[in-house]
Motif scaffolding. Structure first.
Motif, PDB file in Angstrom:
ATOM      1  N   MET A  13     -48.892  22.681  -1.121  1.00 14.40           N
ATOM      2  CA  MET A  13     -48.310  23.855  -1.797  1.00 14.40           C
ATOM      3  C   MET A  13     -48.127  24.977  -0.793  1.00 14.40           C
ATOM      4  O   MET A  13     -49.000  25.232   0.034  1.00 14.40           O
ATOM      5  N   VAL A  14     -46.973  25.647  -0.874  1.00 15.26           N
ATOM      6  CA  VAL A  14     -46.696  26.819  -0.036  1.00 15.26           C
ATOM      7  C   VAL A  14     -46.320  27.967  -0.969  1.00 15.26           C
ATOM      8  O   VAL A  14     -45.371  27.855  -1.757  1.00 15.26           O
ATOM      9  N   LEU A  15     -47.068  29.049  -0.882  1.00 15.84           N
ATOM     10  CA  LEU A  15     -46.789  30.255  -1.657  1.00 15.84           C
ATOM     11  C   LEU A  15     -45.988  31.223  -0.794  1.00 15.84           C
ATOM     12  O   LEU A  15     -46.446  31.646   0.266  1.00 15.84           O
ATOM     13  N   LEU A  16     -44.777  31.560  -1.248  1.00 22.47           N
ATOM     14  CA  LEU A  16     -43.908  32.527  -0.566  1.00 22.47           C
ATOM     15  C   LEU A  16     -44.002  33.836  -1.353  1.00 22.47           C
ATOM     16  O   LEU A  16     -43.201  34.105  -2.256  1.00 22.47           O
ATOM     17  N   ASP A  17     -44.987  34.626  -0.993  1.00 27.78           N
ATOM     18  CA  ASP A  17     -45.312  35.820  -1.777  1.00 27.78           C
ATOM     19  C   ASP A  17     -44.319  36.940  -1.500  1.00 27.78           C
ATOM     20  O   ASP A  17     -44.107  37.333  -0.350  1.00 27.78           O
TER      21      ASP A  17
ATOM     22  N   GLY B  15     -44.025  11.330 -15.079  1.00 27.34           N
ATOM     23  CA  GLY B  15     -43.467  11.596 -13.758  1.00 27.34           C
ATOM     24  C   GLY B  15     -44.253  12.649 -12.994  1.00 27.34           C
ATOM     25  O   GLY B  15     -44.945  13.487 -13.582  1.00 27.34           O
ATOM     26  N   GLU B  16     -44.166  12.587 -11.678  1.00 25.11           N
ATOM     27  CA  GLU B  16     -44.741  13.595 -10.801  1.00 25.11           C
ATOM     28  C   GLU B  16     -43.709  13.966  -9.749  1.00 25.11           C
ATOM     29  O   GLU B  16     -42.946  13.112  -9.289  1.00 25.11           O
ATOM     30  N   LYS B  17     -43.697  15.232  -9.349  1.00 30.11           N
ATOM     31  CA  LYS B  17     -42.801  15.689  -8.289  1.00 30.11           C
ATOM     32  C   LYS B  17     -43.306  17.022  -7.786  1.00 30.11           C
ATOM     33  O   LYS B  17     -44.046  17.736  -8.478  1.00 30.11           O
ATOM     34  N   GLY B  18     -42.901  17.350  -6.583  1.00 31.05           N
ATOM     35  CA  GLY B  18     -43.179  18.676  -6.078  1.00 31.05           C
ATOM     36  C   GLY B  18     -42.259  19.682  -6.754  1.00 31.05           C
ATOM     37  O   GLY B  18     -41.041  19.495  -6.801  1.00 31.05           O
ATOM     38  N   LEU B  19     -42.825  20.747  -7.270  1.00 35.19           N
ATOM     39  CA  LEU B  19     -42.072  21.713  -8.067  1.00 35.19           C
ATOM     40  C   LEU B  19     -41.677  22.945  -7.257  1.00 35.19           C
ATOM     41  O   LEU B  19     -42.406  23.387  -6.372  1.00 35.19           O
ATOM     42  N   VAL B  20     -40.524  23.502  -7.597  1.00 28.06           N
ATOM     43  CA  VAL B  20     -40.160  24.850  -7.164  1.00 28.06           C
ATOM     44  C   VAL B  20     -40.503  25.775  -8.332  1.00 28.06           C
ATOM     45  O   VAL B  20     -39.985  25.609  -9.441  1.00 28.06           O
ATOM     46  N   ILE B  21     -41.400  26.712  -8.077  1.00 23.78           N
ATOM     47  CA  ILE B  21     -41.971  27.554  -9.123  1.00 23.78           C
ATOM     48  C   ILE B  21     -41.638  29.009  -8.810  1.00 23.78           C
ATOM     49  O   ILE B  21     -41.820  29.467  -7.666  1.00 23.78           O
ATOM     50  N   VAL B  22     -41.159  29.735  -9.797  1.00 24.91           N
ATOM     51  CA  VAL B  22     -40.778  31.141  -9.615  1.00 24.91           C
ATOM     52  C   VAL B  22     -41.553  32.001 -10.605  1.00 24.91           C
ATOM     53  O   VAL B  22     -41.541  31.744 -11.809  1.00 24.91           O
ATOM     54  N   HIS B  23     -42.244  33.025 -10.070  1.00 25.44           N
ATOM     55  CA  HIS B  23     -42.878  34.048 -10.908  1.00 25.44           C
ATOM     56  C   HIS B  23     -42.120  35.346 -10.670  1.00 25.44           C
ATOM     57  O   HIS B  23     -42.122  35.882  -9.547  1.00 25.44           O
ATOM     58  N   THR B  24     -41.471  35.855 -11.705  1.00 26.42           N
ATOM     59  CA  THR B  24     -40.648  37.050 -11.546  1.00 26.42           C
ATOM     60  C   THR B  24     -40.860  37.975 -12.737  1.00 26.42           C
ATOM     61  O   THR B  24     -41.716  37.730 -13.589  1.00 26.42           O
TER      62      THR B  24
ATOM     63  N   PRO C 276     -40.786  15.524  -1.160  1.00 30.70           N
ATOM     64  CA  PRO C 276     -40.744  15.274  -2.602  1.00 30.70           C
ATOM     65  C   PRO C 276     -41.972  15.733  -3.373  1.00 30.70           C
ATOM     66  O   PRO C 276     -41.863  16.078  -4.542  1.00 30.70           O
ATOM     67  N   MET C 277     -43.164  15.753  -2.744  1.00 28.46           N
ATOM     68  CA  MET C 277     -44.375  16.094  -3.469  1.00 28.46           C
ATOM     69  C   MET C 277     -44.937  17.466  -3.106  1.00 28.46           C
ATOM     70  O   MET C 277     -46.067  17.795  -3.461  1.00 28.46           O
ATOM     71  N   THR C 278     -44.156  18.280  -2.414  1.00 30.27           N
ATOM     72  CA  THR C 278     -44.602  19.620  -2.040  1.00 30.27           C
ATOM     73  C   THR C 278     -44.194  20.632  -3.099  1.00 30.27           C
ATOM     74  O   THR C 278     -43.036  20.683  -3.510  1.00 30.27           O
ATOM     75  N   HIS C 279     -45.146  21.450  -3.522  1.00 30.25           N
ATOM     76  CA  HIS C 279     -44.870  22.553  -4.447  1.00 30.25           C
ATOM     77  C   HIS C 279     -44.585  23.816  -3.643  1.00 30.25           C
ATOM     78  O   HIS C 279     -45.284  24.121  -2.672  1.00 30.25           O
ATOM     79  N   VAL C 280     -43.554  24.553  -4.045  1.00 27.72           N
ATOM     80  CA  VAL C 280     -43.236  25.838  -3.422  1.00 27.72           C
ATOM     81  C   VAL C 280     -43.220  26.899  -4.515  1.00 27.72           C
ATOM     82  O   VAL C 280     -42.474  26.779  -5.493  1.00 27.72           O
TER      83      VAL C 280
END
Length: 209
Positions: free
Chosen positions: A135-139, A35-44, A165-169
């Protein structure tokens, strides 16, 4: 250190057999990951490297010629290596928006900080809605949540309803709210083991900025 000339044929055969089993298990596992999808990614987390990791992902996108964007929620006009690199060499692939007013202890103006965070989030929404941007990085957006500049639930509801659906944030900053962690597909918590700041070393070019 073991000299490769000291490895016996029997040791080599055992190693090859072990690696073959590991490869077969790995191949079976990967066969089901299609599968492929745009991910919501959190670095904390309290450790250093959250923004650096996010910018590393931005550089990967650029390497693949995937359009991307950066919105900085806290850091403002400060000259940084990543900003200089992206604006100078890759403006055709990466939009860079430094929209913060600086850290809250520097600005001492909550009304202004809230207005800056709201403007940054409005810009971020436009970028995320654009299906051409991969991809959008919300720094440092998590810092805006922590100080009450933005409502995390409003951001979460937007991501759930409007993110293509295919955008990574990618969202960085310590103290990510639990609701965001629940929504995210990928969460990394960076711990601190040692930091030179504790020994009186200031932030240094090429390391922190």
């Amino acid at each position: 250190m073991t000299d490769s000339r000291d490895i016996s044929a029997e040791d080599q055969a055992r190693h090859a057999q072990k690696m073959s089993k590991i490869k077969a298990a790995r191949d079976r596992m990967m066969a089901g990951k299609t599968g492929e999808k745009g991910l919501v990614i959190v670095h904390t987390g309290p450790g250093k490297g959250k923004s650096s990791s996010g910018f590393g992902m931005i550089m990967r996108c650029i390497g693949h010629e995937m359009p991307c964007a950066v919105v900085q929620f806290i850091k403002g006009s400060r000259d940084t290596g990543e900003r200089r690199l992206l604006e100078t060499h890759f403006p055709h692939l990466c939009q860079f928006h430094a929209m913060g007013e600086g850290f809250t202890w520097e600005t001492q103006d909550k009304r202004g900080d809230i207005a800056a965070a709201e403007a940054a989030w409005a810009r971020a929404q436009d970028l995320i809605r654009d299906p051409e941007i991969r991809m959008v990085l919300l720094d440092e957006i998590n810092i805006a949540f922590r100080y009450g500049y933005l409502d995390p639930m409003a951001v979460i509801e937007f991501l759930a309803a409007e993110k293509p659906p295919m955008t990574h944030v990618v969202m960085t900053g310590r103290n990510a709210p639990p609701e965001l962690i629940e929504l995210a597909d990928l969460v990394s918590e960076i711990a601190v083991v040692k930091h030179p700041f504790r020994d009186g070393i200031k932030a240094q070019q090429g390391v922190e900025f």
